[in-house]
Design a protein around this motif. Structure first.
Motif, PDB file in Angstrom:
ATOM      1  N   LEU A  60     -26.291  38.148   4.183  1.00  0.00           N
ATOM      2  CA  LEU A  60     -25.110  37.825   3.383  1.00  0.00           C
ATOM      3  C   LEU A  60     -23.836  38.156   4.156  1.00  0.00           C
ATOM      4  N   ALA A  61     -23.836  39.247   4.906  1.00  0.00           N
ATOM      5  CA  ALA A  61     -22.658  39.603   5.700  1.00  0.00           C
ATOM      6  C   ALA A  61     -22.336  38.514   6.719  1.00  0.00           C
ATOM      7  N   GLU A  62     -23.351  37.977   7.387  1.00  0.00           N
ATOM      8  CA  GLU A  62     -23.127  36.896   8.363  1.00  0.00           C
ATOM      9  C   GLU A  62     -22.538  35.669   7.680  1.00  0.00           C
ATOM     10  N   VAL A  63     -23.082  35.331   6.539  1.00  0.00           N
ATOM     11  CA  VAL A  63     -22.587  34.142   5.831  1.00  0.00           C
ATOM     12  C   VAL A  63     -21.128  34.336   5.431  1.00  0.00           C
ATOM     13  N   LEU A  64     -20.819  35.506   4.881  1.00  0.00           N
ATOM     14  CA  LEU A  64     -19.436  35.749   4.448  1.00  0.00           C
ATOM     15  C   LEU A  64     -18.481  35.732   5.637  1.00  0.00           C
ATOM     16  N   ARG A  65     -18.844  36.454   6.685  1.00  0.00           N
ATOM     17  CA  ARG A  65     -17.904  36.645   7.792  1.00  0.00           C
ATOM     18  C   ARG A  65     -17.835  35.433   8.716  1.00  0.00           C
ATOM     19  N   ILE A  66     -18.989  34.835   9.010  1.00  0.00           N
ATOM     20  CA  ILE A  66     -19.009  33.785  10.029  1.00  0.00           C
ATOM     21  C   ILE A  66     -18.916  32.397   9.393  1.00  0.00           C
ATOM     22  N   LYS A  67     -19.737  32.150   8.399  1.00  0.00           N
ATOM     23  CA  LYS A  67     -19.736  30.804   7.820  1.00  0.00           C
ATOM     24  C   LYS A  67     -18.543  30.580   6.889  1.00  0.00           C
ATOM     25  N   LEU A  68     -18.151  31.614   6.150  1.00  0.00           N
ATOM     26  CA  LEU A  68     -17.047  31.449   5.197  1.00  0.00           C
ATOM     27  C   LEU A  68     -15.737  32.047   5.701  1.00  0.00           C
ATOM     28  N   ASP A  69     -15.760  32.638   6.890  1.00  0.00           N
ATOM     29  CA  ASP A  69     -14.557  33.201   7.503  1.00  0.00           C
ATOM     30  C   ASP A  69     -13.885  34.246   6.607  1.00  0.00           C
ATOM     31  N   MET A  70     -14.693  34.974   5.857  1.00  0.00           N
ATOM     32  CA  MET A  70     -14.153  36.026   4.987  1.00  0.00           C
ATOM     33  C   MET A  70     -14.441  37.362   5.659  1.00  0.00           C
ATOM     34  N   THR A  71     -13.546  37.726   6.563  1.00  0.00           N
ATOM     35  CA  THR A  71     -13.805  38.879   7.421  1.00  0.00           C
ATOM     36  C   THR A  71     -13.359  40.203   6.801  1.00  0.00           C
ATOM     37  N   GLY A  72     -12.926  40.161   5.553  1.00  0.00           N
ATOM     38  CA  GLY A  72     -12.621  41.414   4.864  1.00  0.00           C
ATOM     39  C   GLY A  72     -13.849  42.296   4.739  1.00  0.00           C
ATOM     40  N   THR A  73     -14.994  41.687   4.608  1.00  0.00           N
ATOM     41  CA  THR A  73     -16.247  42.442   4.585  1.00  0.00           C
ATOM     42  C   THR A  73     -16.560  42.892   6.007  1.00  0.00           C
ATOM     43  N   LYS A  74     -16.699  44.198   6.179  1.00  0.00           N
ATOM     44  CA  LYS A  74     -16.912  44.739   7.526  1.00  0.00           C
ATOM     45  C   LYS A  74     -18.386  45.023   7.784  1.00  0.00           C
ATOM     46  N   GLU A  75     -18.762  44.953   9.041  1.00  0.00           N
ATOM     47  CA  GLU A  75     -20.099  45.379   9.455  1.00  0.00           C
ATOM     48  C   GLU A  75     -19.937  46.467  10.497  1.00  0.00           C
ATOM     49  N   SER A  76     -20.613  47.568  10.280  1.00  0.00           N
ATOM     50  CA  SER A  76     -20.550  48.660  11.243  1.00  0.00           C
ATOM     51  C   SER A  76     -21.950  48.970  11.764  1.00  0.00           C
ATOM     52  N   ILE A  87     -21.256  31.636  -5.771  1.00  0.00           N
ATOM     53  CA  ILE A  87     -19.914  31.691  -6.365  1.00  0.00           C
ATOM     54  C   ILE A  87     -19.229  32.898  -5.739  1.00  0.00           C
ATOM     55  N   VAL A  88     -18.326  32.647  -4.803  1.00  0.00           N
ATOM     56  CA  VAL A  88     -17.674  33.749  -4.093  1.00  0.00           C
ATOM     57  C   VAL A  88     -16.249  33.896  -4.624  1.00  0.00           C
ATOM     58  N   ASN A  89     -15.979  35.041  -5.194  1.00  0.00           N
ATOM     59  CA  ASN A  89     -14.652  35.313  -5.768  1.00  0.00           C
ATOM     60  C   ASN A  89     -14.216  34.176  -6.696  1.00  0.00           C
ATOM     61  N   GLY A  90     -15.182  33.697  -7.482  1.00  0.00           N
ATOM     62  CA  GLY A  90     -14.883  32.682  -8.492  1.00  0.00           C
ATOM     63  C   GLY A  90     -14.905  31.252  -7.997  1.00  0.00           C
ATOM     64  N   GLN A  91     -15.162  31.058  -6.699  1.00  0.00           N
ATOM     65  CA  GLN A  91     -15.164  29.689  -6.164  1.00  0.00           C
ATOM     66  C   GLN A  91     -16.553  29.313  -5.657  1.00  0.00           C
ATOM     67  N   LEU A  92     -16.939  28.088  -5.967  1.00  0.00           N
ATOM     68  CA  LEU A  92     -18.235  27.604  -5.481  1.00  0.00           C
ATOM     69  C   LEU A  92     -18.164  27.391  -3.972  1.00  0.00           C
ATOM     70  N   LYS A  93     -19.106  27.986  -3.256  1.00  0.00           N
ATOM     71  CA  LYS A  93     -19.167  27.826  -1.801  1.00  0.00           C
ATOM     72  C   LYS A  93     -20.565  27.350  -1.427  1.00  0.00           C
ATOM     73  N   GLU A  94     -20.614  26.342  -0.579  1.00  0.00           N
ATOM     74  CA  GLU A  94     -21.903  25.858  -0.077  1.00  0.00           C
ATOM     75  C   GLU A  94     -21.958  26.096   1.422  1.00  0.00           C
ATOM     76  N   VAL A  95     -23.098  26.576   1.872  1.00  0.00           N
ATOM     77  CA  VAL A  95     -23.274  26.776   3.315  1.00  0.00           C
ATOM     78  C   VAL A  95     -24.659  26.281   3.720  1.00  0.00           C
ATOM     79  N   ILE A  96     -24.778  25.936   4.997  1.00  0.00           N
ATOM     80  CA  ILE A  96     -26.091  25.568   5.537  1.00  0.00           C
ATOM     81  C   ILE A  96     -26.670  26.798   6.211  1.00  0.00           C
ATOM     82  N   LEU A  97     -27.799  27.257   5.715  1.00  0.00           N
ATOM     83  CA  LEU A  97     -28.493  28.376   6.354  1.00  0.00           C
ATOM     84  C   LEU A  97     -29.488  27.819   7.355  1.00  0.00           C
TER      85      LEU A  97
END
Ligand code: FES
Ligand code: FES
Length: 167
Positions: free
Chosen positions: A32-48, A15-25
């Motif tokens: 989790l960072a890869e899933v958020l940024r790459i699979k869900l296109d939520m690039t607000g989460t940064k990786e340094s 449940i990402v920001n209140g919405q059900l999200k399904e991804v294929i791992l």
């Protein structure tokens, strides 16, 4: 301890920001960072640093801060995840986001999402933190631009705003 089954690929949900999200791992090793940024296109989460040292990748899992670069996605399947994209409501920035803008606390912005989410955890628990408490709470989040002074001022401003609006 989380038990991780080494399947080749698996559909998992969050449940990402209140919405059900399904991804294929593909296997159990995606973060989790890869899933958020790459699979869900939520690039607000940064990786340094990508090794648990800088805090840039911080998100909330069930309201608790976690380093998404160092968290396996499969370990948090089914959980409620909050990213920086989930803080604004109805197009209105969260008071902490607004305070970072108003205080000039974001320069390159790379540390900002993690800082803001950590500040939210602090202010939800302690609406009137001292400067030392802010410094201690944000101690694991590194910023290479601001010298931290404006970040601390932003958290103090957000605390005032949230108190005045009862947030
Ligand atoms: S990118 Fe995760 S702690 Fe630095
Ligand atoms: S604003 Fe650039 S790292 Fe913090």
């Amino acid at each position: 301890m989380f038990r991780i089954e080494p399947k080749k690929s698996e559909v998992v949900s969050f449940i990402v920001n209140g919405q059900l999200k399904e991804v294929i791992l593909k296997g159990p090793n995606q973060t989790l960072a890869e899933v958020l940024r790459i699979k869900l296109d939520m690039t607000g989460t940064k990786e340094s640093c990508q090794c648990g040292e800088c805090g840039a990748c911080t998100v909330l899992v069930e309201g608790e801060p976690v380093l998404s670069c160092s968290t396996l996605a499969i370990a948090v399947r089914g959980k409620r995840i909050t990213t920086i994209e989930g803080l604004a409501e109805g197009g209105v920035l969260h008071p902490i986001q607004q305070a970072f803008i108003d205080s000039g606390a974001s320069q390159c912005g790379f540390c900002t999402p993690g800082m803001i989410l950590m500040a939210k955890v602090l202010l939800d628990e302690n609406p009137e933190p001292t400067e030392d408490q802010i410094k201690e709470h944000l101690g694991g989040n590194l910023c290479r631009c601001t010298g931290y002074v404006k970040i601390i001022e932003a958290v103090q401003l957000a605390a005032k705003t949230m108190k005045s609006v009862g947030a």
